[in-house]
Design an enzyme around this catalytic site. Structure first.
Site, PDB file in Angstrom:
ATOM      1  CE  LYS B  78     -48.848   0.863   8.525  1.00 59.25           C
ATOM      2  NZ  LYS B  78     -48.396   1.447   7.237  1.00 59.25           N
ATOM      3  CB  SER B 152     -47.832  -1.763   5.159  1.00 56.91           C
ATOM      4  OG  SER B 152     -47.647  -0.377   5.426  1.00 56.91           O
ATOM      5  CB  SER B 176     -48.215   1.723   3.190  1.00 59.71           C
ATOM      6  OG  SER B 176     -47.258   0.772   2.813  1.00 59.71           O
TER       7      SER B 176
END
Lengths: 50, 455
Positions: B78, B152, B176
């Site tokens: 990420k 997210s 997330s």
């Protein structure tokens, strides 16, 4: 500080800073703040201090 | 057409025996990335360095220096996490970090032989649940670009179910990792708070932030977790069929659910009972207080980190993210302390619900993937804000720090994945993985394959 006083001051500050779109979020935060304070008061009364 | 993509477990032996080359694995993933650029799953694709690392892995393995099941396996990270020599954009137009060193979590994965193939897209600064507020464009759900993959860590989940990588590293401050895993039909683990180091990762809320692995099945998540935590144990559950006790916290967690989510939970529950496990109803006292406690922790902690940038560069933030960060500057210290006080109450309540149980079983998301751009969603006949709905079932365990894994549990009638969560006792993440590997047999129908891939 009461929630009403806080909300009034926060909205005025947001306006002064050019962030009027923050007002609905602050109103939502005020409702959350009321719920938090309720929980703090009720849970302590019912179960003693953690 | 649904495609069952290979797992790390499936290819690792072939890499070791040299039946498959890491170079071919990397080139295969790069081709999958290239074929679906419109998903915006990646912010930075590290094609050259990944091919170079794969060639080095191939030489190492040929020389008899096989490091283990992650050797030569392409993994994404990420873009909130530092990878040396690449910008850490956090999905934002705010000036990126330019790290000279890997985050420790990335170092550990590289030490285990994993190959970093790129940095995945996310909701800006991880402060959102849909991955649509990103300076690099919204992440689209691979099954239908009009829908959100969740967030997210939305790019990570999209990349996994499209075969763009074999594993991914996400972060989870309110859900997330678990939200996109549930909405995309993959597996995501939020370990116990503090178990994996968050240094080298842009913080959202330092007392709620977790980093963890995402993959296409539990066994692969366990392999990644072992490497990320510096352990060497393997998750060998073949032939092991222990009987577990599960607690289902129905109040609050089952109050408002999409019918397919409720059906998936019931189906999993019945399958576990039929397999000889024990499932009972439990309650997490004060769970309904979760949203206000969460909000009064996450907002001021997020604003603390962003305060300098909010002052110097406010217009570079997405409007929605900026407003949420600004909101945090108005939270009173006394209310932050109230929330910390209630956090302890909630922590004890989750511990109490777990007493006598091996794990809690609950839905991972109340809804399937929402439309991109939607601000509200109908759940069980009433409308609620999308963000509140998506956080409702996950954020409690960021507050309390308990380990949680989201695993697939079937789909809606029109094929949208839904998932369940398993919550373990604090400090027993490895045991939770063993439990999840057993539950996965029943929740997914046996093979743990993901349901969202197209091809």
């Amino acid at each position: 500080m009461t929630i009403e006083d806080w909300l009034k001051a926060a909205c005025e500050d947001a306006e002064r800073r050019g962030l009027p779109e923050l007002k609905p979020l602050l109103e939502s935060l005020a409702r959350s703040m009321a719920a938090l304070r309720d929980a703090d008061r009720l849970i302590d009364r019912g179960h003693g201090n953690p | 057409m649904t495609l069952t993509l290979p797992s790390i477990e499936q290819v690792a032996g072939q890499v070791q025996s040299r039946a498959i080359s890491p170079v071919d694995l990397v080139r295969g993933c790069l081709a999958r990335i290239e074929s679906r650029l419109e998903l915006n799953a990646f912010i930075t694709v590290m094609a050259d360095s990944a091919v170079n690392a794969a060639e080095a892995a191939e030489r190492e393995i040929a020389a008899g220096r096989y490091r283990g099941p992650l050797h030569g396996i392409p993994v994404s990270v990420k873009d909130l996490i530092d990878v040396a020599g690449t910008p850490t954009t956090s999905g934002s137009a705010v000036a990126p970090r330019l790290p000279a060193e890997d985050a420790p979590i990335v170092t550990r994965l590289r030490d285990a032989g994993a190959i970093i193939i790129g940095k995945t897209n996310l909701h800006e600064f991880a402060f959102g649940t849909t991955s649509e507020e990103s300076a690099f464009g919204p992440v689209h759900h691979p099954k239908d670009p009009s829908r959100s993959p969740g967030g997210s860590s939305g790019g990570a989940a999209a990349a996994l179910i499209e075969g763009m990588c074999f594993g991914s590293v996400g972060t989870d401050t309110g859900g997330s990792i678990r939200i996109p895993s549930a909405l995309c039909g993959s597996v995501g683990l939020k370990p116990t708070y503090g178990e994996l180091p968050c240094s080298g990762i842009v913080p959202l809320s330092t007392t709620l932030d977790h980093v963890g692995p995402m993959a296409r099945n539990v066994a692969d998540v366990a392999l990644l977790f072992d490497a990320m935590s510096g352990q060497t144990q393997s998750l060998d559950v073949a032939g092991q069929h222990p009987k577990y006790i599960f607690g289902v916290p129905e109040p609050y967690f089952c109050d408002r659910l999409h019918p397919a989510v409720r059906a998936a939970l019931n189906r999993t529950r019945l399958a576990l009972v039929a397999a000889g496990h024990h499932v009972r109803n439990v309650a997490i006292e004060h769970a309904a207080r979760t949203p206000e406690v969460y909000l009064h922790i996450v907002l001021p902690e997020a604003s603390w980190y962003h305060a300098p940038l909010l002052s110097s560069d406010p217009d570079r933030y997405s409007p929605g993210v900026r407003l949420r960060l600004e909101m945090g500057r108005y939270v009173l210290a006394e209310d932050y302390v109230r929330a910390l006080h209630l956090r302890e109450v909630l922590r004890r309540a989750v511990d109490a619900a777990l007493q006598g149980c091996d794990a809690l079983l609950l839905p991972a998301q109340p809804i399937p993937a929402p439309e991109l751009g939607a601000t509200t969603v109908e759940v069980d006949g009433s409308r609620e804000p999308v963000r509140a709905a998506m956080l409702r079932l996950t954020q409690l365990f960021n507050i309390t720090g308990h380990p949680v894994i989201a695993i697939p549990a079937g789909a809606t009638d029109d094929g949208w994945p839904v998932g369940v969560q398993l919550v373990g006792h604090v400090g027993t993440t490895s045991r939770l993985l063993h439990i999840a590997a057993n539950v996965e047999r029943y929740s997914t129908g046996g093979d743990g394959s993901v349901g969202g891939g197209t091809g």
